[in-house]
Design a protein around this motif. Structure first.
Motif, short mmCIF file in Angstrom:
data_model
loop_
_atom_site.label_atom_id
_atom_site.label_comp_id
_atom_site.label_asym_id
_atom_site.label_seq_id
_atom_site.Cartn_x
_atom_site.Cartn_y
_atom_site.Cartn_z
N LEU A 1 0.75 -1.15 -0.02
CA LEU A 1 -0.02 0.07 -0.11
C LEU A 1 0.83 1.32 0.00
O LEU A 1 1.95 1.22 0.54
N SER A 2 0.35 2.38 -0.83
CA SER A 2 1.19 3.52 -0.84
C SER A 2 0.25 4.46 0.16
O SER A 2 -0.97 4.53 0.17
N GLY A 3 0.83 5.44 0.83
CA GLY A 3 0.19 6.61 1.62
C GLY A 3 0.34 6.11 3.11
O GLY A 3 0.59 4.87 3.49
N ASN A 4 -0.55 7.19 3.90
CA ASN A 4 -0.64 6.84 5.18
C ASN A 4 -1.56 5.84 5.53
O ASN A 4 -2.65 6.06 5.09
N ILE A 5 -1.36 5.20 6.62
CA ILE A 5 -2.51 4.20 7.08
C ILE A 5 -2.79 4.46 8.63
O ILE A 5 -1.80 4.75 9.44
N ILE A 6 -3.89 4.39 9.03
CA ILE A 6 -4.11 4.35 10.36
C ILE A 6 -4.75 2.98 10.63
O ILE A 6 -5.31 2.47 10.12
N TYR A 7 -4.92 2.84 12.19
CA TYR A 7 -5.26 1.61 12.79
C TYR A 7 -6.46 1.66 13.55
O TYR A 7 -6.21 2.74 14.48
N ASN B 1 -15.66 10.99 9.68
CA ASN B 1 -15.65 12.01 8.25
C ASN B 1 -14.14 11.43 7.61
O ASN B 1 -13.20 11.83 7.76
N LEU B 2 -14.65 10.61 6.50
CA LEU B 2 -13.54 10.27 5.57
C LEU B 2 -13.00 11.43 4.72
O LEU B 2 -11.69 11.18 4.52
N THR B 3 -13.58 12.23 4.61
CA THR B 3 -13.03 13.80 3.79
C THR B 3 -11.91 14.26 4.66
O THR B 3 -10.91 14.54 4.12
N CYS B 4 -12.43 14.31 5.94
CA CYS B 4 -11.47 14.88 7.03
C CYS B 4 -10.14 14.07 7.06
O CYS B 4 -9.17 14.55 6.90
N LEU B 5 -10.39 12.71 7.05
CA LEU B 5 -9.05 11.96 6.95
C LEU B 5 -8.22 12.16 5.55
O LEU B 5 -7.03 12.21 5.78
N LYS B 6 -8.81 12.22 4.38
CA LYS B 6 -8.29 12.07 3.36
C LYS B 6 -7.61 13.45 3.10
O LYS B 6 -6.33 13.72 2.71
N ASN B 7 -7.88 14.70 3.73
CA ASN B 7 -7.54 15.99 3.81
C ASN B 7 -6.15 15.87 4.66
O ASN B 7 -5.23 17.06 4.54
N LEU B 8 -6.16 14.89 5.49
CA LEU B 8 -4.82 14.84 6.44
C LEU B 8 -3.69 13.79 5.77
O LEU B 8 -2.84 13.46 6.39
N ASN B 9 -4.10 13.51 4.72
CA ASN B 9 -3.42 12.49 3.69
C ASN B 9 -3.23 10.88 4.29
O ASN B 9 -2.35 10.36 4.21
N ILE B 10 -4.55 10.77 4.84
CA ILE B 10 -4.60 9.07 5.00
C ILE B 10 -4.94 8.50 4.12
O ILE B 10 -6.26 8.97 3.42
N SER B 11 -4.57 7.56 3.74
CA SER B 11 -4.97 6.77 2.35
C SER B 11 -5.82 5.40 2.71
O SER B 11 -6.62 4.95 2.05
N TYR B 12 -5.51 4.66 4.04
CA TYR B 12 -6.16 3.52 4.45
C TYR B 12 -6.26 3.50 5.77
O TYR B 12 -5.59 4.26 6.38
N ILE B 13 -7.44 2.56 6.22
CA ILE B 13 -7.66 2.44 7.51
C ILE B 13 -7.65 1.01 8.02
O ILE B 13 -8.45 0.23 7.25
N ILE B 14 -6.76 0.52 8.77
CA ILE B 14 -6.88 -0.87 8.88
C ILE B 14 -8.02 -1.03 10.44
O ILE B 14 -7.73 -0.29 11.37
N VAL B 15 -9.04 -1.83 10.23
CA VAL B 15 -9.91 -2.23 11.38
C VAL B 15 -9.77 -3.57 11.94
O VAL B 15 -9.76 -4.58 11.21
N ALA C 1 -0.05 -2.80 16.26
CA ALA C 1 0.07 -2.53 14.73
C ALA C 1 1.69 -2.31 14.47
O ALA C 1 2.09 -2.90 13.46
N ASN C 2 2.47 -1.44 15.02
CA ASN C 2 3.62 -1.35 14.81
C ASN C 2 4.66 -2.29 15.25
O ASN C 2 6.01 -2.18 15.13
N SER C 3 4.10 -3.35 16.04
CA SER C 3 4.99 -4.60 16.47
C SER C 3 5.04 -5.62 15.18
O SER C 3 5.45 -6.49 15.16
N VAL C 4 3.81 -5.62 14.65
CA VAL C 4 3.51 -6.83 13.60
C VAL C 4 3.68 -6.39 12.26
O VAL C 4 3.64 -7.50 11.26
N PHE C 5 3.34 -5.22 12.00
CA PHE C 5 3.49 -4.76 10.49
C PHE C 5 4.81 -4.11 10.07
O PHE C 5 5.35 -3.55 10.94
N GLN C 6 5.39 -4.61 9.06
CA GLN C 6 6.53 -3.85 8.69
C GLN C 6 6.56 -2.18 8.29
O GLN C 6 7.48 -1.60 8.57
N LYS C 7 5.36 -2.02 7.70
CA LYS C 7 5.10 -0.59 7.23
C LYS C 7 4.84 0.09 8.63
O LYS C 7 4.00 -0.17 9.30
N PHE C 8 5.15 1.24 8.68
CA PHE C 8 4.75 2.35 9.68
C PHE C 8 3.27 2.47 9.49
O PHE C 8 2.77 2.98 8.75
#
Length: 129
Positions: free
Chosen positions: A19-25, A85-99, A50-57
């Motif tokens: 994945l490219s871009g910022n990801i939140i958990y 608000n997904l638009t709000c997240l997009k405006n912060l350059n968040i590309s993906y959400i891990i649930v 999240a940051n113990s099991v995934f290689q990407k930050f």
């Protein structure tokens, strides 16, 4: 007690690495109890994996109640999440959400359109913002 992370995290890792871009958990915070962590500690609460099991930050939440000082970005993400608000997240350059559905608290993700789902292994869902 050492924590053995379930293999579903490792299974998702190669997908996340592409994945490219910022990801939140989600859940958003520091410490939670998971279905697989119930035997760890008194109540099964462990640090966000999240940051113990995934290689990407992965950008994770920070709760001052857990002696964590949130960054400005974490505060802004928190506000977007509270507004659902997904638009709000997009405006912060968040590309993906891990649930992480293995957490033992209820997560309300009804505000994320199901058409945005790009990965699902029954424990983890990943949505494009």
């Amino acid at each position: 007690k050492p924590i053995n992370y379930p293999k579903f995290y490792l299974e998702a890792n190669s997908f996340i690495n592409n994945l490219s871009g910022n990801i939140i958990y989600l859940p958003w915070g520091n410490y939670f109890t998971y279905s697989w962590s119930l035997n760890s500690g008194l109540d099964g609460r462990i640090g966000n994996p999240a940051n113990s099991v995934f290689q990407k930050f992965i950008i994770t939440g920070c709760d001052p109640a857990d002696l964590c000082t949130p960054t400005l970005l974490q505060e802004e993400i928190y506000n977007c999440l509270n507004q659902e608000n997904l638009t709000c997240l997009k405006n912060l350059n968040i590309s993906y959400i891990i649930v992480d559905k293995s957490v033992t608290i209820p997560l309300n993700i009804s505000w994320i359109p199901s058409k945005n789902l790009v990965y699902n292994n029954n424990y983890l869902e990943i949505y494009k913002v």
